[in-house]
Motif scaffolding. Sequence first.
Motif, PDB file in Angstrom:
ATOM      1  N   LEU A  25       1.787  10.394   7.670  1.00  0.00           N
ATOM      2  CA  LEU A  25       1.089  11.552   7.114  1.00  0.00           C
ATOM      3  C   LEU A  25       0.205  12.185   8.177  1.00  0.00           C
ATOM      4  N   ASN A  26      -0.511  11.352   8.905  1.00  0.00           N
ATOM      5  CA  ASN A  26      -1.375  11.852   9.966  1.00  0.00           C
ATOM      6  C   ASN A  26      -0.564  12.600  11.016  1.00  0.00           C
ATOM      7  N   SER A  27       0.553  12.027  11.420  1.00  0.00           N
ATOM      8  CA  SER A  27       1.368  12.669  12.452  1.00  0.00           C
ATOM      9  C   SER A  27       1.836  14.048  11.994  1.00  0.00           C
ATOM     10  N   ALA A  28       2.067  14.195  10.702  1.00  0.00           N
ATOM     11  CA  ALA A  28       2.541  15.472  10.180  1.00  0.00           C
ATOM     12  C   ALA A  28       1.425  16.515  10.124  1.00  0.00           C
ATOM     13  N   VAL A  29       0.257  16.124   9.673  1.00  0.00           N
ATOM     14  CA  VAL A  29      -0.780  17.120   9.404  1.00  0.00           C
ATOM     15  C   VAL A  29      -2.026  16.939  10.255  1.00  0.00           C
ATOM     16  N   ALA A  30      -1.908  16.163  11.363  1.00  0.00           N
ATOM     17  CA  ALA A  30      -3.069  15.879  12.208  1.00  0.00           C
ATOM     18  C   ALA A  30      -3.932  17.120  12.372  1.00  0.00           C
ATOM     19  N   SER A  31      -5.213  16.972  12.069  1.00  0.00           N
ATOM     20  CA  SER A  31      -6.100  18.122  12.162  1.00  0.00           C
ATOM     21  C   SER A  31      -6.616  18.222  13.589  1.00  0.00           C
TER      22      SER A  31
ATOM     23  N   LEU B 158       7.038  17.850  12.273  1.00  0.00           N
ATOM     24  CA  LEU B 158       8.100  17.997  11.271  1.00  0.00           C
ATOM     25  C   LEU B 158       8.890  16.700  11.093  1.00  0.00           C
ATOM     26  N   LYS B 159       9.125  16.039  12.233  1.00  0.00           N
ATOM     27  CA  LYS B 159       9.854  14.781  12.197  1.00  0.00           C
ATOM     28  C   LYS B 159       9.055  13.768  11.348  1.00  0.00           C
ATOM     29  N   ALA B 160       7.734  13.722  11.603  1.00  0.00           N
ATOM     30  CA  ALA B 160       6.871  12.792  10.883  1.00  0.00           C
ATOM     31  C   ALA B 160       6.856  13.138   9.393  1.00  0.00           C
ATOM     32  N   PHE B 161       6.802  14.437   9.099  1.00  0.00           N
ATOM     33  CA  PHE B 161       6.737  14.861   7.703  1.00  0.00           C
ATOM     34  C   PHE B 161       8.003  14.465   6.946  1.00  0.00           C
ATOM     35  N   GLU B 162       9.150  14.693   7.592  1.00  0.00           N
ATOM     36  CA  GLU B 162      10.423  14.298   6.993  1.00  0.00           C
ATOM     37  C   GLU B 162      10.398  12.814   6.664  1.00  0.00           C
ATOM     38  N   HIS B 163       9.902  12.015   7.624  1.00  0.00           N
ATOM     39  CA  HIS B 163       9.885  10.576   7.434  1.00  0.00           C
ATOM     40  C   HIS B 163       8.921  10.186   6.320  1.00  0.00           C
ATOM     41  N   TRP B 164       7.758  10.821   6.318  1.00  0.00           N
ATOM     42  CA  TRP B 164       6.732  10.498   5.324  1.00  0.00           C
ATOM     43  C   TRP B 164       7.260  10.670   3.903  1.00  0.00           C
ATOM     44  N   LYS B 165       8.048  11.746   3.737  1.00  0.00           N
ATOM     45  CA  LYS B 165       8.575  12.018   2.395  1.00  0.00           C
ATOM     46  C   LYS B 165       9.448  10.876   1.878  1.00  0.00           C
ATOM     47  N   SER B 166      10.041  10.127   2.823  1.00  0.00           N
ATOM     48  CA  SER B 166      10.947   9.051   2.405  1.00  0.00           C
ATOM     49  C   SER B 166      10.197   7.749   2.111  1.00  0.00           C
ATOM     50  N   LEU B 167       8.880   7.738   2.359  1.00  0.00           N
ATOM     51  CA  LEU B 167       8.126   6.482   2.210  1.00  0.00           C
ATOM     52  C   LEU B 167       7.407   6.406   0.869  1.00  0.00           C
ATOM     53  N   GLU B 168       7.080   5.166   0.503  1.00  0.00           N
ATOM     54  CA  GLU B 168       6.286   4.965  -0.702  1.00  0.00           C
ATOM     55  C   GLU B 168       4.860   4.612  -0.319  1.00  0.00           C
ATOM     56  N   GLU B 169       3.930   5.118  -1.076  1.00  0.00           N
ATOM     57  CA  GLU B 169       2.523   4.823  -0.806  1.00  0.00           C
ATOM     58  C   GLU B 169       2.297   3.311  -0.892  1.00  0.00           C
ATOM     59  N   PRO B 170       1.649   2.740   0.130  1.00  0.00           N
ATOM     60  CA  PRO B 170       1.493   1.282   0.132  1.00  0.00           C
ATOM     61  C   PRO B 170       0.374   0.831  -0.793  1.00  0.00           C
ATOM     62  N   HIS B 171       0.586  -0.270  -1.458  1.00  0.00           N
ATOM     63  CA  HIS B 171      -0.462  -0.834  -2.326  1.00  0.00           C
ATOM     64  C   HIS B 171      -0.554  -2.338  -2.166  1.00  0.00           C
ATOM     65  N   TRP B 172      -0.202  -2.820  -0.980  1.00  0.00           N
ATOM     66  CA  TRP B 172      -0.174  -4.265  -0.817  1.00  0.00           C
ATOM     67  C   TRP B 172      -1.540  -4.846  -0.492  1.00  0.00           C
ATOM     68  N   ALA B 173      -2.435  -4.030   0.009  1.00  0.00           N
ATOM     69  CA  ALA B 173      -3.733  -4.561   0.405  1.00  0.00           C
ATOM     70  C   ALA B 173      -4.501  -4.993  -0.836  1.00  0.00           C
ATOM     71  N   LYS B 174      -5.595  -5.707  -0.615  1.00  0.00           N
ATOM     72  CA  LYS B 174      -6.383  -6.186  -1.748  1.00  0.00           C
ATOM     73  C   LYS B 174      -7.031  -4.997  -2.467  1.00  0.00           C
ATOM     74  N   ALA B 175      -7.170  -3.879  -1.743  1.00  0.00           N
ATOM     75  CA  ALA B 175      -7.799  -2.706  -2.340  1.00  0.00           C
ATOM     76  C   ALA B 175      -6.928  -2.126  -3.451  1.00  0.00           C
ATOM     77  N   VAL B 176      -7.552  -1.808  -4.540  1.00  0.00           N
ATOM     78  CA  VAL B 176      -6.821  -1.264  -5.675  1.00  0.00           C
ATOM     79  C   VAL B 176      -7.175   0.198  -5.864  1.00  0.00           C
ATOM     80  N   TYR B 177      -6.192   1.045  -5.864  1.00  0.00           N
ATOM     81  CA  TYR B 177      -6.440   2.451  -6.167  1.00  0.00           C
ATOM     82  C   TYR B 177      -5.210   3.018  -6.834  1.00  0.00           C
ATOM     83  N   GLU B 178      -5.422   4.032  -7.610  1.00  0.00           N
ATOM     84  CA  GLU B 178      -4.276   4.637  -8.267  1.00  0.00           C
ATOM     85  C   GLU B 178      -3.590   5.567  -7.283  1.00  0.00           C
ATOM     86  N   PRO B 179      -2.294   5.752  -7.448  1.00  0.00           N
ATOM     87  CA  PRO B 179      -1.571   6.605  -6.515  1.00  0.00           C
ATOM     88  C   PRO B 179      -2.281   7.949  -6.353  1.00  0.00           C
TER      89      PRO B 179
END
Lengths: 252, 495, 453
Positions: free
Chosen positions: B197-203, B66-87
């Motif tokens: 995200l992983n910490s929140a929903v780790a399978s 839950l702690k991880a999920f709360e934190h995840w919600k406050s983050l923005e999806e990273p797009h700094w790598a050379k890889a290009v993908y749409e959100p």
Amino acid sequence: MLLKVENLQAQIDEKQILKGLNIEVKPGEVHAIMGPNGSGKSTFANVLAGRDDYEVTEGNVEFDGEDLLEMDPEERARKGVFLAFQYPVEIPGVSNKLFMQTAVNAVREEKGLPALDMFDFDEYAQAKIDLLGMSADLLERSVNVGFSGGEKKRNDIFQMALLEPKLCILDETDSGLDIDALRVVANGVNALRSEARSFIVVTHYQRLLDYIKPDHVHVLFNGKIVKSGGFELVHELEENGYDNIIQQYLGE
Amino acid sequence: MSEVQNNAELTQYQEINDLLSKNKHYKEGFVTTANVETFEKGLNETVVRAISAKKNEPQWMLDFRLKAFEHWKSLEEPHWAKAVYEPLDYQDYSYYSAPECSACGDACGTEAQQEGIDPEVAKAFAALGVPIEDENSNVAVDAIFDSISVSTTKREELAKLGIIFCSFSEAVQDYPELVQKYLGTVVPYHDNYFAALNSAVASDGTFVYIPEGVRSPIDLSTYFRINEAKTGQFERTILIADKGSYVSYLEGCSAPVRDTYQLHAAVVEVIVHEDAEVKYSTVQNWYPGDEDCEGGILNFVTKRGICEGKNSKLSWTQAETGSAITWKYPSCVLKGDNSIGEFYSVALTNRRQQADTGTKMIHIGKNTRSTIISKGLSAGKSDNTYRGMVKITPTAEGARNFTQCDSMLIGDQCGAHTFPYIEVENSTAQIEHEATTSRIGEDQLFYCQQRGISEQDAISMIVNGFCKEVFSELPLEFAQEAEELLAISLEGSVG
Amino acid sequence: MTTLSSSTWGNKPLAKKFAPVVKAAMEHYAQLTDDLNKITENPGLASLRETAKQQFLLQGFPTRRDEDWGYTKLTDFIQKPFRLEAGIHVTHNDIEAYLPDYPAVRIVMVDGWFSESLSDDLSGLPKGVTIESVCDVLETPELTDRVTHQEKQIEDEPFGVLNTMLLNDGYYLQVSRNVSMEMPIFVLHVQAQDHQVSNVRNRVLLEENAELTLVESFVSLNASESEFSGFTNVVTEIEVGQAARCKQVVLQALAPRSYYFNNQFIEQAENSVLNTLYAGIGGQTSRHQNHLKMNGKNIESSQNSACYAEDSQIMDSRTYTEHNEFNGVSRQLHKYVLSGQAVGVFDGMIKVAQAAQKTDGQMDNKNLLLSDSAQMDTKPKLEIYADDVKCSHGSATGQINRDQIFYLQARGIRKPQAIRMITEAFLLEPLETVSQPAIRDWLAGALSQKLNG
Ligand SMILES: Nc1ncnc2c1ncn2[C@@H]1O[C@H](COP(=O)(O)OP(=O)(O)OP(=O)(O)O)[C@@H](O)[C@H]1O
Ligand SMILES: [Mg+2]
């Protein structure tokens, strides 16, 4: 006739280099090709092996009754055309052994023979190493990487021995060799000589030819063979250089 | 809240066959039609709670999520790598999917896995060559199918030595104190977007503990399989090597051919104590997508190890040939004096694949050493990036790093990039970095062809030669597999 | 469904929040723009400055969170708003010591203003060589774009934006077709007043087959006053025409508390040759950047730097090199010697476009750390889209080689001297590409003096 070259013309980057070359090689014959730097010797050797930097603009090449110019380089190799390179190429990370095993099996496949596994190949290679008096550790190293000039040339002769081709084209295999290495190369060539196998030896020096005694000697100049003769032509060249022959040719 | 689906629909088969015929290069691309239990798509706090409940987890684990999920919600999806993908639309994925085992029906917890592996799942692993039922195999295997671990072999044998080798879910139940002690210590839940995200929903994932002084006699391995369409896989792996121990751990992955992107966001934490050594090898062959890399796996992974004690050693070796996009930097924090970090990587991209991968070597302890050998191969219309950091902190007296990044371009539509970051804050350190870019030389090809070797064979030979320094670090069978994968992945890239 | 496309992401303008000090500094510089615009009679220029100002107010100063500014701290700089005031009187005597000891055409810029009285008489220049003050050029509104040729690129750089906001003077230098300017042109940039901005905008134009040697030297007049601090912000556009040859040397020897930002935007055409070298020894925070586009076939370029930093200096040198056409050769060697708590930064990118087959690009960075608390941050990058290329980079950081010290000692040289000799040789290596001995000696002298002082 093993090889029949008629009016061969070839160019690179729009520059005409071979300008109507004719030569016939019967099985078992050894031909030497000499000629000044830049006359087109390597070009001829590479065209025979199928290097696609060179564009053949005219002429025919018949090898063993087939049209050689129609074939891919590897097809030519499988059918028995072998080129010992003036500058053998380095291939990092690929062991000489794996490389040659793959090549030998490609040629065997063409001949309808079963592939050699590692053990068979080792045995086969060892026999050739003994034949040539080579040091075996070259086999374990990457193809030509870090080999000295002489080692590279010897490695090419070793590959020739393994592949047992019908036509061996040696492009200045004797350059850069010390006396002992020269003997190794010459002995290798002599050991591989047979009624069915022919050689085209490109060289600048009499030394190698003294060892292997060619049947025919040709002088290549400006993309054409300007004089052909027997072994005695070698001595003439050694004494008088190319000038006489070239003058004579230009005079005609 | 959950819904049982039966996937054996004819129409889907047809679609899959069509897709497969388009994707001959990917031989792991079959689909298993087991009965599965899959959560509805979507992500919110209820889903996080439901995952935890499904696994019968103790309160501390739920709190972590839950702690991880709360934190995840406050983050923005990273797009700094050379890889290009749409959100990505995180609501369009399902966060739990597990084969339903015939033995215990709907209410199956993790405990009962051993008795009843769905025969379809077992078949799938057999087809992949994963020895989950082979008693004579010389590796121990944890097989993970979508969200859960379906089988862990050889555990009794290992247990005799005190080695714990089980699924992460089981470890939460059976070794809560160990899990609690190490979970999130190397990769904190707030480390980055995908780690959160992983910490929140780790399978599920694998848990390995090698006790003091024990050398694991066999290789331990995990095989990941994503099967369900539109599910994410979020495995969490923790590996602890106690003082003076040794283990070689292998990891393999694949997924069926799908026409939508599948998300894989794993976290791996490795802790290496004094005098211990861990070799961590990965062959990653997730589905890369079709010719345009539509529908491949998005592989966003956080892997990090800490060399906690003196003279410890952690070595990462990876062969990356799959995924539409890979974003992965297995790293070493070299804290113990004289500790050693290594990173050996081969990354191959073809078609429109994008790989952004590398490592971080953080030198803290005295006389720490690191070696980075990275070989990037780009073919088709792909982009392949090495991104790495070497950081020498002021305390790292006498630290040494050697980095070599070589790229090879196959074709003129692809890109090869090298982005190293080197930060040196100690004058006694010695850092060397080299990078080269090359291609397969015309003269090399001609030389091979002149010896009768076909162009395709020549290419694969030269490419394997290029990668040799890395493959020689992989365990034997793995090295072979990696070479074959390279050959398959390169098919059709030349001529 | 998610699809892959190269559609852009990131760089979307976010409404940023700024700390009060940053906001104050931003308003300060915006005010300087307004002041300049009040007195300008060139409406094109005024609107150019105004547009830049608006952009600046939106994006502010870069922070360490920006990828390209992570290693270059600006906090001190932001706390000192620099003024823009009319020039004070500087005499020949004041600058005598900074002039070169070899024959050259000398130009002097005081606090960013072209000084006609201190510069050589320019009426005697060879035919085909033009030097003008940018201020004069800008008096003719139609000529404004002469000095704002690559404006779009310039404004991608934060200090480029600032430069346009405060655009007032600099030099315009043109060498016509087939003209070889034998004598070097030497530009002395003087920081004369404390807390002053020297905003310089230059344009160098070499037409087809022209040749030029350009030497620039940045100094502070009152360097002995320990608190003296100036802010030099330069943008230079250099265009090297077909088969033209441009040699450039830049020496930055500003006062220890001064700031220096220099962005050079260079475009090369077919068969041209560029040779540029940066020697950095001064300044609190300095950043020298080349943005080089090799836009034709068969281009050669070399970009070197030699930097020595001590105390708490931050010395940053960057290159961005684009190979856009067939058969280009680029060479780079960047060397840093760092002592005290100095921070050295090197950031280099070689980008090879798909059309640039047969590119041969090489970038080397070598660093020597003389003290325990010195720090070096390096990012040598390659981005390659062509397959038939030879590109490599190397970077090494470490201490002086002990074997070398020992070798010298064994020949009777005392250790401290041995260390000095080796360090000096290390630092001076990039100067080997400077072909005129007089210029090389002059540079070597400046570097050695700093190193051994
Ligand atoms: N890529 C090329 N472009 C233009 N000219 C070429 C090229 N390659 C070879 N040549 C020219 O073709 C001519 C023949 O070259 P070749 O290598 O066949 O000579 P050679 O007889 O083998 O000489 P040597 O005795 O020096 O080995 C030379 O003039 C050479 O410069
Ligand atoms: Mg030749």
